[in-house]
Design a protein around this motif. Structure first.
Motif, PDB file in Angstrom:
ATOM      1  N   ASP A 195     105.043  35.631  60.918  1.00 47.73           N
ATOM      2  CA  ASP A 195     105.534  36.305  62.107  1.00 47.73           C
ATOM      3  C   ASP A 195     104.832  35.745  63.357  1.00 47.73           C
ATOM      4  O   ASP A 195     103.606  35.787  63.444  1.00 47.73           O
ATOM      5  N   VAL A 226     104.492  36.917  66.248  1.00 43.50           N
ATOM      6  CA  VAL A 226     103.688  37.914  66.985  1.00 43.50           C
ATOM      7  C   VAL A 226     102.313  38.049  66.347  1.00 43.50           C
ATOM      8  O   VAL A 226     101.281  38.045  67.032  1.00 43.50           O
ATOM      9  N   LEU A 227     102.286  38.138  65.017  1.00 45.06           N
ATOM     10  CA  LEU A 227     100.997  38.230  64.330  1.00 45.06           C
ATOM     11  C   LEU A 227     100.183  36.955  64.542  1.00 45.06           C
ATOM     12  O   LEU A 227      98.966  36.999  64.701  1.00 45.06           O
ATOM     13  N   LEU A 280     107.305  45.668  60.573  1.00 45.51           N
ATOM     14  CA  LEU A 280     108.119  44.627  59.938  1.00 45.51           C
ATOM     15  C   LEU A 280     108.512  45.035  58.524  1.00 45.51           C
ATOM     16  O   LEU A 280     109.557  44.626  58.019  1.00 45.51           O
ATOM     17  N   ALA A 291      97.884  44.706  65.217  1.00 52.61           N
ATOM     18  CA  ALA A 291      98.458  43.787  64.230  1.00 52.61           C
ATOM     19  C   ALA A 291      98.907  44.555  62.987  1.00 52.61           C
ATOM     20  O   ALA A 291      99.968  44.277  62.421  1.00 52.61           O
ATOM     21  N   ARG A 296     102.057  46.388  63.770  1.00 53.69           N
ATOM     22  CA  ARG A 296     103.148  45.415  63.788  1.00 53.69           C
ATOM     23  C   ARG A 296     103.613  45.075  62.358  1.00 53.69           C
ATOM     24  O   ARG A 296     104.804  45.040  62.077  1.00 53.69           O
ATOM     25  N   TRP A 297     102.647  44.830  61.490  1.00 57.00           N
ATOM     26  CA  TRP A 297     103.014  44.465  60.114  1.00 57.00           C
ATOM     27  C   TRP A 297     103.790  45.603  59.451  1.00 57.00           C
ATOM     28  O   TRP A 297     104.808  45.370  58.799  1.00 57.00           O
ATOM     29  N   TYR A 326      98.633  37.285  68.036  1.00 64.92           N
ATOM     30  CA  TYR A 326      97.439  38.143  68.047  1.00 64.92           C
ATOM     31  C   TYR A 326      96.232  37.381  67.480  1.00 64.92           C
ATOM     32  O   TYR A 326      95.114  37.467  67.981  1.00 64.92           O
TER      33      TYR A 326
END
Lengths: 533, 336
Positions: free
Chosen positions: A66, A68-69, B318, B311, B314-315, A72
């Protein structure tokens, strides 16, 4: 691969030279051929691998996770190679190759990859490696290990490993190729010393120490010869058995950039001297002229004609079959004088001796040399052999005092490493324009020359006087009434078309902080232009 | 019952309204449930404290026996009613006695995991995943860059370095509770039998671990009573990281500074701290273990506390798992 990766990590974090040597020697002792040889080549910069661009690396990783990850992660770590090595997805065990590649296999795979399949090969290697090994692989393909180990230190480690003199290693070095199996075999006492396989090898250069405060009173003028210190590029011209090589003082082969000079090397000898441009019989070009010939892969005939290269010779190290280095300077000098007389006078001349009777004499010569491209005088002991390295005593350099100028601090940038929280890189300018309408024009950038205490003071000044920020750079208040004057010392000035001011400084550094000096009294650009060679 | 009615963040910490208790409160409260003995989770001055016996013992060692008005020990797996709310302590694998606290009431089950790790550790009870509706996870190492290597590999680096540099003392920085004992135990498991020298700040806790049956071998105080610097050549000295920046460290011959922490994964961290030999040994879960644990709990909702929450949130998004950051204050998101 893991041992190499661990070595890199340990070297980066080990500040002491002796600690680094211990780690290198230990690595050479415990790792087998060819891996240790490739590691050595990676450290000395002798490993050639097609480079992968950072953007490609980023593409490879964001195809796999990803974005985005990844963003970060990269923001947190701040180093692309390190981030990718950490976040690269591990293959499930059943798909992971059961063999982790060795350094030798990694190098083979990368060297045989074509430009177009480079990224695929890299991805496959990263899949098969663990975190530390991935980091090392990425460092290999992005170039520049940046581990604080010079080629010289690596060679010292080889010398320690084999208990030989480092000069022996340096002398052999250019005839050897990665992975250096025969070199290691010799160092381990398993094979004889490698023959000087290649002709026209580099000889380790003899260097001088600067004259310091009380050196001269201990020396006898009659023991020394003086000659001018020319401000060109120190080179070594070696021609043996039909092979001709021009080396920089660190042993890099620079023949390709100076075909005109190499063409004239129709002799069998090794000469030490200064590369300059012009016609030695008439006029010697300035350093700016010389720069037209530097850092170029190829040189157009036009430039070659306008700035012909020649060598002003200091010393002769080899003549035919005879190694002259053990002879005293005075003897070598006689041979040199006789030899130069046989060469093409447009390409080779003799660096003349500068006779003097006492140090006061020499000091006068040093401070007002007869030619602008002379940057001081050299002192050479008459009875000294030619020794590799920088032995203290036989050779001294006594440079002309550097130029100084008063400039105004304009921009400051955050430093790196232990200075990373300080504004430690300074761009400074001088005045230009009509009286009453002066404005500052940047003339250079310096990041050393001040003490830690002064760094703190400047840092505080920068923070208190910031008027604008651009990323890591701050623009500092600098006008007729406000600002900080820096006395900047530098070695020389070149004409520059890249800089708005039209001048570029060589080796600028902050010599004094002039808190006392009003900004409007700083120097004007005309002062600098007058100093142009 | 809605999860947020069962546990909710308050300035003093995570509060349970029906049970009228806090979990790991950061300021004095009438009733506290404490997951483990680290000082940002276990503070002195509460009215009543419910924790495992080992956590209570550790709090007693650190704060003195009168650290709370009253104490009650919770055995692992035993359900205790607090004002009608069922609470159960389960091993968290973080340090000796560390627990996750499962709060079950009105058909809703929330597990507050405190700090936890999944790796085997001879000095701590192993983590047990608990099925729940809401799992509250820490995020100390909540970024994909944090992947801890096997601890045996890291200890191998330390021992090899003592062989490479037999003339230098090896100073290993490790937090006094948990990390220090784990590092010493790993050194022993690697077959190193020479004495290990410890800083005074570690003595009480090391004694306590030994009394709980965790063998740490021959430990000696790192003092130079009339001795010479050379006494520590090649020795391993363990102490709290703060001590190594201090004059205390100057007594050792040409020391190599090592630091046992998950933060050592980032090179710049090691560099800035002047650490020559980083040992990536963590008492927290790494990224992969955080994800694995979230999946194993089967929780439909994840609350993320102290650390790098974004993070992990976010994960979860997903993966289609509801997640939010709790923004509790007062916990060190850097301690390891």
């Amino acid at each position: 691969m893991n041992r190499f990766a661990e070595l890199l990590d340990r070297l980066v974090l080990t500040p002491a030279r002796n600690g680094k040597l211990t780690l290198l020697v230990d690595y050479f002792r415990t790792v087998e051929d060819p891996d240790r040889g490739y590691a050595l080549a990676a450290i000395t910069g002798d490993l050639s691998i097609a480079a992968i661009k950072p953007a490609m690396l980023r593409t490879l990783v964001t195809e796999r996770m990803d974005p985005v990850l990844f963003g970060y992660s990269y923001d947190y770590v701040g180093d692309l190679a390190e981030t990718v090595s950490l976040v690269w997805p591990e293959l499930p065990p059943e798909r992971k190759p059961n063999h982790a590649p060795t350094l030798g296999e990694v190098v083979d795979a990368l060297q045989s990859a074509s430009r177009s399949d480079g990224p695929t090969v890299l991805a496959r290697l990263l899949d098969s490696a663990g975190i530390e090994a991935r980091f090392a692989i990425i460092k290999l393909v992005t170039g520049g290990l940046r581990i604080g180990v010079s080629a010289r230190l690596a060679k010292q480690a080889l010398a320690d490993f084999g208990k030989v003199d480092v000069a022996e290693i340096e002398e052999l070095w250019h005839g050897l190729k990665p992975p250096y199996n025969e070199l290691f075999a010799w160092l381990e006492g398993k094979a004889p010393k490698p023959e000087k396989a290649a002709k026209a090898l580099f000889r380790p250069v003899m260097l001088s120490n600067p004259v310091e405060d009380r050196d001269l009173e201990k020396l006898e003028p009659a023991d020394y010869a003086a000659e001018w210190k020319w401000d060109g590029i120190r080179v070594q011209a070696v021609s043996e058995g039909g092979i001709r090589r021009l080396y920089s003082r660190t042993g890099d082969d620079v023949s390709g950039a100076f075909p005109d000079l190499v063409d004239a090397m129709d002799f069998s000898a090794a000469l030490d001297g200064e590369l300059l441009v012009g016609d030695p019989r008439e006029a010697t070009g300035t350093f700016s002229d010389l720069q037209q010939r530097l850092n170029r892969k190829s040189v157009s005939p036009k430039i070659r004609e306008k700035f012909p290269a020649f060598m002003r010779c200091y010393d002769i190290l080899q003549l035919g079959e005879e190694d002259l280095r053990p002879l005293p300077f005075i003897e070598r000098r006689k041979r040199l004088e006789a030899f130069i007389a046989t060469l093409d006078p447009r390409r080779f001349d003799l660096s003349p001796l500068a006779p003097f009777t006492n140090w006061e004499d020499l000091n006068r010569m040093r401070t007002s040399p007869p030619h602008p491209i002379i940057e001081g005088v050299m002192l050479k002991r008459l009875d000294s052999p030619y020794l590799a390295g920088r032995p203290k005593g036989p050779w001294f350099k006594w440079k002309r005092d550097p130029h100084t100028v008063d400039a105004v601090l304009m921009y400051a940038q955050r430093g790196h490493g232990k200075r990373s929280s300080f504004y430690s890189d300074y761009t400074f300018g001088v005045w230009q324009g009509a009286l009453g309408e002066e404005e500052l024009v940047p003339v250079g950038k310096a990041y050393f020359g001040f003490t830690d205490e002064e760094l703190k003071q400047i840092d505080k000044f920068v923070r208190d006087n910031t008027i604008e920020r651009f990323g890591p750079v701050r623009s500092v208040r600098a006008d007729r009434d406000n600002g900080l004057v820096l006395e900047v010392a530098f070695e020389g000035l070149n004409r520059s078309t890249r800089h708005k001011s039209g001048v570029a400084m060589r080796f600028p550094r902050i010599s004094r902080l002039r808190w006392d000096k009003p900004t409007i009294e700083a120097d004007r650009i005309e002062t600098l232009r007058a100093m142009l060679d | 019952m809605r999860p947020r009615d069962l546990l909710c963040p308050k300035p003093a910490g995570l509060y349970c309204p029906p049970g009228d208790f806090y979990i790991d409160p950061v300021r004095p409260v009438p009733r506290a449930l404490v997951t483990h003995g680290h000082s940002d989770h276990a503070r002195a001055g509460h009215g009543a404290v419910l924790a495992t016996q080992q956590t209570l013992d550790i709090m007693g060692l650190r704060y003195g026996e009168d650290f709370a008005g009253s104490t009650q020990a919770a055995a692992f797996g035993e359900t205790i009613q607090v004002n009608g709310v069922d609470v159960t302590f389960h091993p968290a694998g973080h340090v000796l006695g560390s627990a996750q606290i499962c709060v079950d009431h009105g058909g809703t089950r929330i597990v507050a995991s405190g700090d936890y790790k999944r790796r085997p550790d001879a000095t701590s009870q192993p983590f047990e995943p608990i099925r729940c509706d809401v799992f509250i996870t820490e995020a100390t190492f909540g970024l994909p860059v944090f992947r801890h290597p096997p601890d045996t590999h890291e200890i191998g680096k330390l021992i090899r370095s003592t062989e490479q540099f037999p003339e230098r003392a090896h100073l290993v920085g490790a937090y006094a509770l948990g990390k220090a004992q784990r590092v010493i135990r790993l050194i022993r498991d690697a077959g190193y039998e020479r004495p290990v020298f410890i800083h005074g700040a570690l003595a009480k806790l090391c004694d306590y671990y030994q009394s709980e049956g965790i063998d740490l071998g021959d430990l000696r105080p790192a003092t130079v009573e009339g001795g010479a610097k050379g006494d520590f050549a090649g020795a391993i000295v363990v102490g709290p990281p703060s001590a190594f920046a201090d004059r205390w460290a100057r007594r050792f011959p040409d020391p190599i500074s090592a630091f046992a922490s998950g933060w050592m994964r980032i090179r710049q961290r090691a560099k800035q701290g002047g650490v020559e030999l980083p040992l990536i040994i963590s008492d927290h879960s790494d990224w992969d273990e955080l994800l694995e644990t979230i999946v194993e709990t089967g929780a439909s909702e994840i609350w993320v506390t102290h650390g790098r929450e974004e993070a992990l949130v976010r994960w979860c998004e997903l993966q289609g798992i509801a997640a939010k950051a709790l923004h509790l204050v007062g916990y060190e998101d850097e301690g390891d």
